[in-house]
Write an enzyme that holds these catalytic residues in place. Structure first.
Site, PDB file in Angstrom:
ATOM      1  N   ASP A  61       0.847  -1.203   0.000  1.00 23.90           N
ATOM      2  CA  ASP A  61       0.000   0.000   0.000  1.00 23.90           C
ATOM      3  C   ASP A  61       0.880   1.251   0.000  1.00 23.90           C
ATOM      4  O   ASP A  61       0.379   2.367  -0.124  1.00 23.90           O
ATOM      5  CB  ASP A  61      -1.016  -0.007   1.149  1.00 23.90           C
ATOM      6  CG  ASP A  61      -0.361   0.006   2.518  1.00 23.90           C
ATOM      7  OD1 ASP A  61       0.877  -0.013   2.606  1.00 23.90           O
ATOM      8  OD2 ASP A  61      -1.112   0.042   3.524  1.00 23.90           O
ATOM      9  N   SER A  62       2.192   1.057   0.057  1.00 23.42           N
ATOM     10  CA  SER A  62       3.125   2.166  -0.182  1.00 23.42           C
ATOM     11  C   SER A  62       2.896   2.771  -1.566  1.00 23.42           C
ATOM     12  O   SER A  62       3.321   3.892  -1.842  1.00 23.42           O
ATOM     13  CB  SER A  62       4.582   1.689  -0.048  1.00 23.42           C
ATOM     14  OG  SER A  62       4.800   0.512  -0.793  1.00 23.42           O
ATOM     15  N   ASP A 100      -1.033  -6.310  -0.633  1.00 29.09           N
ATOM     16  CA  ASP A 100      -1.161  -5.670   0.675  1.00 29.09           C
ATOM     17  C   ASP A 100      -2.615  -5.256   0.880  1.00 29.09           C
ATOM     18  O   ASP A 100      -3.171  -4.532   0.050  1.00 29.09           O
ATOM     19  CB  ASP A 100      -0.270  -4.409   0.663  1.00 29.09           C
ATOM     20  CG  ASP A 100       0.294  -4.079   2.019  1.00 29.09           C
ATOM     21  OD1 ASP A 100       0.016  -4.805   2.982  1.00 29.09           O
ATOM     22  OD2 ASP A 100       1.042  -3.090   2.098  1.00 29.09           O
ATOM     23  N   LYS A 130      -1.168  -9.616   2.508  1.00 28.33           N
ATOM     24  CA  LYS A 130      -0.438  -9.187   3.723  1.00 28.33           C
ATOM     25  C   LYS A 130      -1.367  -8.324   4.561  1.00 28.33           C
ATOM     26  O   LYS A 130      -2.098  -7.493   4.025  1.00 28.33           O
ATOM     27  CB  LYS A 130       0.821  -8.400   3.351  1.00 28.33           C
ATOM     28  CG  LYS A 130       1.566  -7.850   4.577  1.00 28.33           C
ATOM     29  CD  LYS A 130       2.944  -7.318   4.246  1.00 28.33           C
ATOM     30  CE  LYS A 130       2.978  -5.905   3.757  1.00 28.33           C
ATOM     31  NZ  LYS A 130       2.421  -4.894   4.700  1.00 28.33           N
ATOM     32  N   GLU A 132      -1.441  -6.010   8.379  1.00 25.34           N
ATOM     33  CA  GLU A 132      -0.646  -5.403   9.453  1.00 25.34           C
ATOM     34  C   GLU A 132      -1.279  -5.722  10.805  1.00 25.34           C
ATOM     35  O   GLU A 132      -2.500  -5.654  10.950  1.00 25.34           O
ATOM     36  CB  GLU A 132      -0.576  -3.880   9.261  1.00 25.34           C
ATOM     37  CG  GLU A 132       0.205  -3.481   8.026  1.00 25.34           C
ATOM     38  CD  GLU A 132       0.392  -1.962   7.920  1.00 25.34           C
ATOM     39  OE1 GLU A 132       0.047  -1.228   8.869  1.00 25.34           O
ATOM     40  OE2 GLU A 132       0.891  -1.521   6.869  1.00 25.34           O
ATOM     41  N   GLU A 199       9.163  -4.561  10.517  1.00 24.41           N
ATOM     42  CA  GLU A 199       9.547  -3.229  10.030  1.00 24.41           C
ATOM     43  C   GLU A 199      10.044  -2.360  11.184  1.00 24.41           C
ATOM     44  O   GLU A 199       9.391  -2.259  12.243  1.00 24.41           O
ATOM     45  CB  GLU A 199       8.343  -2.555   9.343  1.00 24.41           C
ATOM     46  CG  GLU A 199       8.702  -1.167   8.809  1.00 24.41           C
ATOM     47  CD  GLU A 199       7.708  -0.578   7.817  1.00 24.41           C
ATOM     48  OE1 GLU A 199       6.745  -1.267   7.429  1.00 24.41           O
ATOM     49  OE2 GLU A 199       7.918   0.584   7.417  1.00 24.41           O
TER      50      GLU A 199
HETATM   51  O1  KIV Z   1       3.527  -1.142   1.703  1.00 21.97           O
HETATM   52  C1  KIV Z   1       4.703  -1.546   1.710  1.00 21.97           C
HETATM   53  O2  KIV Z   1       5.513  -1.285   0.819  1.00 21.97           O
HETATM   54  C2  KIV Z   1       5.118  -2.329   2.863  1.00 21.97           C
HETATM   55  C3  KIV Z   1       6.577  -2.632   3.019  1.00 21.97           C
HETATM   56  C4  KIV Z   1       7.261  -1.459   3.568  1.00 21.97           C
HETATM   57  C5  KIV Z   1       6.805  -3.846   3.834  1.00 21.97           C
HETATM   58  O3  KIV Z   1       4.304  -2.693   3.664  1.00 21.97           O
END
Ligand code: KIV
Length: 320
Positions: A61-62, A100, A130, A132, A199
């Protein structure tokens, strides 16, 4: 990366390539092979990462911050994530693609978590998701994993809760927070996750957690003692604006190189050195002569073409 435990890509042979599975990732951990993961958000980058033999791609989600210009990852929606996941999946044949799950698309209730995780697999084509959170996300991880969807956990600094954590700070430095990190790591593992991202965790703690876990840990800002590493690809390639995190290593300066190329193109257009004959196509001079040589355009044909595109046909006598 060693080729002992997982299938290697064969981009040029045209033969079908087996996709990396979560079982391959487990074998890499068992064999002590370091696991590489990189983010990717689009088709061409995904192809390059895939063909380089990287076993794991995270469509993080970055994407919100590095590709969409949001200030925070919590702004990213399911629709935006799905759009990018699909592009990445189309660009890969070998790499296991992890999607994510965006803020509040999971963990609110089981039905919603399962529905959204399922969308990434069935609509998006990803092989895993993924989420969190550690102890607080254990039930969610368990339900998604039980539905047959491989889940990667993410603990330590979890950007979706950055406001609650008081900013982008290293997590686990005090006795209390180090204990919490250990508890989170075990909760993620016991819930059925196949791997966990650590992280911004002190290197010593990340190494101790990794030694105690059966599943692989994938570190970002967590030192060299993790089972693998993940980086945000734009940090690695220098395609960023402003702040570059301490844990990132820049292997390239693509923003500078792109800027040079774009400036050169603009200057070529301005001074007429682009395009050249090589960049253009030509036609038979006799055909052009026939069209232009009489000094008359085929007015009837032009009027017919215009009429097809408009409800208000151009009169034949209008000066074209
Ligand atoms: O969203 C992302 O890129 C991440 C990584 C920093 C692990 O969660």
């Amino acid at each position: 990366m060693s080729a002992t435990t997982q299938p290697q890509p064969a981009p040029s042979t045209g033969k079908p390539v087996r996709r990396v599975t979560v079982a391959d990732i487990a074998k890499m951990k068992a064999a002590g092979e370091r696991i590489t993961m990189l983010t990717a958000y689009d088709y061409p980058t995904a192809r390059i990462v895939d063909e380089a033999g990287v076993p794991l791609i995270l469509v993080g989600d970055s994407v919100g911050m590095v590709m969409l210009g949001y200030e925070e990852t919590v702004r990213v929606s399911m629709a935006e994530m799905l759009h990018h996941v699909k592009a990445v999946v189309r660009g890969t044949r070998h790499t296991l693609v992890v999607a994510d799950m965006p803020f509040l698309s999971y963990g609110v209730n089981v039905e919603q978590s399962l529905e959204n995780a399922g969308k990434f697999i069935s609509d998006g084509g990803a092989q895993a998701v993924k989420v969190e959170g550690g102890v607080r996300m254990a039930r969610t991880i368990e339900e998604i994993a039980r539905a047959g969807i491989p889940v990667m956990g993410h603990i330590g600094l979890t950007p979706q809760s950055v406001h609650g954590l008081g900013g982008h700070r290293v997590q686990g430095k005090s006795v209390e927070s180090a204990r919490k990190l250990l508890a989170d790591a075990f909760a993620v593992q016991e819930s059925g996750a196949f791997a966990v991202v650590l992280e911004l965790v002190p290197a010593e703690l990340a190494a101790a957690v990794t030694e105690r876990l059966k599943i692989p840990s994938i570190g970002i800002g967590a030192g060299a003692g993790c089972s693998g590493q993940v980086q945000v690809i734009t940090d690695l390639l220098g395609l960023t604006y402003g702040f570059i995190p301490r844990h990132a290593k820049q292997y390239e300066h693509l923003a500078d190189r792109m800027s040079e190329a774009i400036t050169a193109y603009a200057s070529d257009v301005a001074d007429g050195t682009f395009p050249t004959a090589e960049n253009s196509s030509s036609m038979d001079a006799a055909v052009l002569d026939e069209v232009l040589g009489t000094g008359e355009l085929d007015r009837a044909a032009l009027a017919r073409a215009a009429a097809m595109m408009s409800d208000d046909p151009i009169p034949l006598d209008r000066d074209l």
